[in-house]
Design a protein around this motif. Structure first.
Motif, PDB file in Angstrom:
ATOM      1  N   GLU A  20       8.165 102.010 -29.901  1.00  0.00           N
ATOM      2  CA  GLU A  20       8.239 100.569 -29.654  1.00  0.00           C
ATOM      3  C   GLU A  20       7.877 100.296 -28.203  1.00  0.00           C
ATOM      4  O   GLU A  20       8.430 100.900 -27.287  1.00  0.00           O
ATOM      5  N   SER A  46       4.960  99.562 -32.540  1.00  0.00           N
ATOM      6  CA  SER A  46       5.338  98.153 -32.649  1.00  0.00           C
ATOM      7  C   SER A  46       5.378  97.579 -31.243  1.00  0.00           C
ATOM      8  O   SER A  46       5.746  98.267 -30.293  1.00  0.00           O
ATOM      9  N   PHE A  48       6.453  94.309 -28.745  1.00  0.00           N
ATOM     10  CA  PHE A  48       7.308  93.141 -28.619  1.00  0.00           C
ATOM     11  C   PHE A  48       7.324  92.592 -27.188  1.00  0.00           C
ATOM     12  O   PHE A  48       7.215  93.342 -26.230  1.00  0.00           O
ATOM     13  N   LYS A  52       6.582  84.100 -25.797  1.00  0.00           N
ATOM     14  CA  LYS A  52       5.266  83.950 -26.415  1.00  0.00           C
ATOM     15  C   LYS A  52       4.165  84.170 -25.379  1.00  0.00           C
ATOM     16  O   LYS A  52       4.208  83.621 -24.287  1.00  0.00           O
ATOM     17  N   LYS A  64      -2.550  88.581 -31.030  1.00  0.00           N
ATOM     18  CA  LYS A  64      -1.710  88.010 -32.094  1.00  0.00           C
ATOM     19  C   LYS A  64      -0.794  89.056 -32.731  1.00  0.00           C
ATOM     20  O   LYS A  64       0.142  88.706 -33.452  1.00  0.00           O
ATOM     21  N   LYS A  65      -1.050  90.334 -32.455  1.00  0.00           N
ATOM     22  CA  LYS A  65      -0.212  91.384 -33.027  1.00  0.00           C
ATOM     23  C   LYS A  65       1.121  91.508 -32.304  1.00  0.00           C
ATOM     24  O   LYS A  65       2.056  92.134 -32.796  1.00  0.00           O
ATOM     25  N   LYS A  67       4.711  90.716 -31.172  1.00  0.00           N
ATOM     26  CA  LYS A  67       5.816  89.996 -31.817  1.00  0.00           C
ATOM     27  C   LYS A  67       6.814  89.517 -30.771  1.00  0.00           C
ATOM     28  O   LYS A  67       7.065  90.188 -29.777  1.00  0.00           O
ATOM     29  N   THR A  68       7.398  88.357 -31.017  1.00  0.00           N
ATOM     30  CA  THR A  68       8.422  87.824 -30.116  1.00  0.00           C
ATOM     31  C   THR A  68       9.818  87.885 -30.743  1.00  0.00           C
ATOM     32  O   THR A  68      10.791  87.538 -30.090  1.00  0.00           O
ATOM     33  N   LYS A  69       9.902  88.330 -31.991  1.00  0.00           N
ATOM     34  CA  LYS A  69      11.195  88.537 -32.642  1.00  0.00           C
ATOM     35  C   LYS A  69      11.377  90.021 -32.889  1.00  0.00           C
ATOM     36  O   LYS A  69      10.590  90.645 -33.592  1.00  0.00           O
ATOM     37  N   ASP A  71      12.878  93.541 -34.301  1.00  0.00           N
ATOM     38  CA  ASP A  71      13.310  93.903 -35.659  1.00  0.00           C
ATOM     39  C   ASP A  71      14.456  94.924 -35.704  1.00  0.00           C
ATOM     40  O   ASP A  71      14.976  95.212 -36.778  1.00  0.00           O
TER      41      ASP A  71
END
Length: 288
Positions: A20, A46, A48, A52, A64-65, A67-69, A71
């Protein structure tokens, strides 16, 4: 030492399952570079960031890949890129403040900061102009075969943005040597100039006019400010608003430029210093 660097980089590149990347919002492309190198070695990555990404970086193919949330999955390794303090992850740690304390963490950073995760493997070089520079130097020594034209261009973008297009006073010999090496690897300098250095929206320029009207100068300090409603009025984000600070620090006379950002009850400040005798990092740290 070289031994430490090899050990550190092997941990990142030899993770068995998932890696990550956790990045600070300003240096998205540094995490993007590391992701590309890892994926070339068939690692699952992944990606993050707590905020934004700015529209400034829409020209990057895979922006666009990101993520702001978060997991909260079971990753083998978490990499903090371009920051080290948990305070930068508040949107993620508020939900589960124990998750990161239980994970294998590597920190790659160039900012001086005492608030480091106690159990992390830390590679911090405060003399580097950017984290992109740190990762490039490591990759060049240890994983050079993965450095293609696209990755070289991303590294060059990291050098350009963190150095103010080579304006800031730091180790210029080091950064120019790295810039030359990247151009020789195929970095697309024209692409970076056209998309970051020369590309400014009309809204950014009009917003800059507002900032200039609000300038106050006291001795060696130049100040201006904006509010959240100003961003809404001109439909720009904080990264785009940062162009105002870049321009104002070039005004002749003042040695310190301060841009205040008013957002409801909170006030933030960005500082830039022309004189090496003035340590903006220490000033900012004293004010939290």
């Amino acid at each position: 030492s070289i031994i430490f660097k090899i050990y550190f980089f092997s941990i990142i590149l030899l993770a068995k399952k998932g890696v990550e990347l956790m990045i600070e919002h300003i240096n998205l492309f540094t995490g993007e570079i590391l992701r590309k190198i890892l994926e070339k070695q068939e690692k699952k990555v992944s990606y993050f960031t707590p905020t934004k990404p700015s529209r400034l970086f829409d020209f990057l193919k895979k922006i666009k890949k990101i993520k702001t949330k978060f997991d909260y999955k079971s990753y083998d390794l978490i990499v903090f890129v371009d920051f080290s303090s948990y305070s930068r992850l508040r949107p993620f740690t508020e939900k589960d403040n124990t998750y990161f304390g239980q994970k294998n963490i590597v920190v790659i950073d160039h900012h001086p900061d005492d608030k480091l995760p106690s159990h992390a493997i830390i590679h911090k070089d405060v003399d580097a102009m950017s984290t992109a520079e740190i990762i490039f130097e490591l990759a060049q020594k240890l994983r050079k075969k993965y450095l293609d034209k696209e990755i070289a261009t991303d590294f060059y973008l990291g050098l350009v943005t963190d150095s103010g297009n080579f304006l800031f006073d730091q180790d210029h010999e080091r950064i120019f040597q790295n810039a030359l090496a990247l151009v020789q690897l195929g970095a697309d300098k024209k692409f970076i100039n056209n998309n970051i250095i020369r590309k400014k929206s009309l809204n950014q320029i009009q917003f800059l006019g507002e900032m200039i009207k609000r300038i106050q100068i006291q001795g060696n300090i130049l100040c201006s400010y904006y509010e959240k409603k100003d961003l809404q009025k001109y439909n720009i984000d904080e990264e785009e608003a940062g162009y105002g600070l870049v321009v104002m620090q070039n005004i002749d006379g003042p040695k310190v430029t301060a841009m205040f950002k008013k957002n409801l009850s909170a006030i933030k400040c960005s500082l830039r210093c022309k004189d090496n005798a003035i340590d903006c990092n220490s000033i900012a740290k004293n004010f939290g």
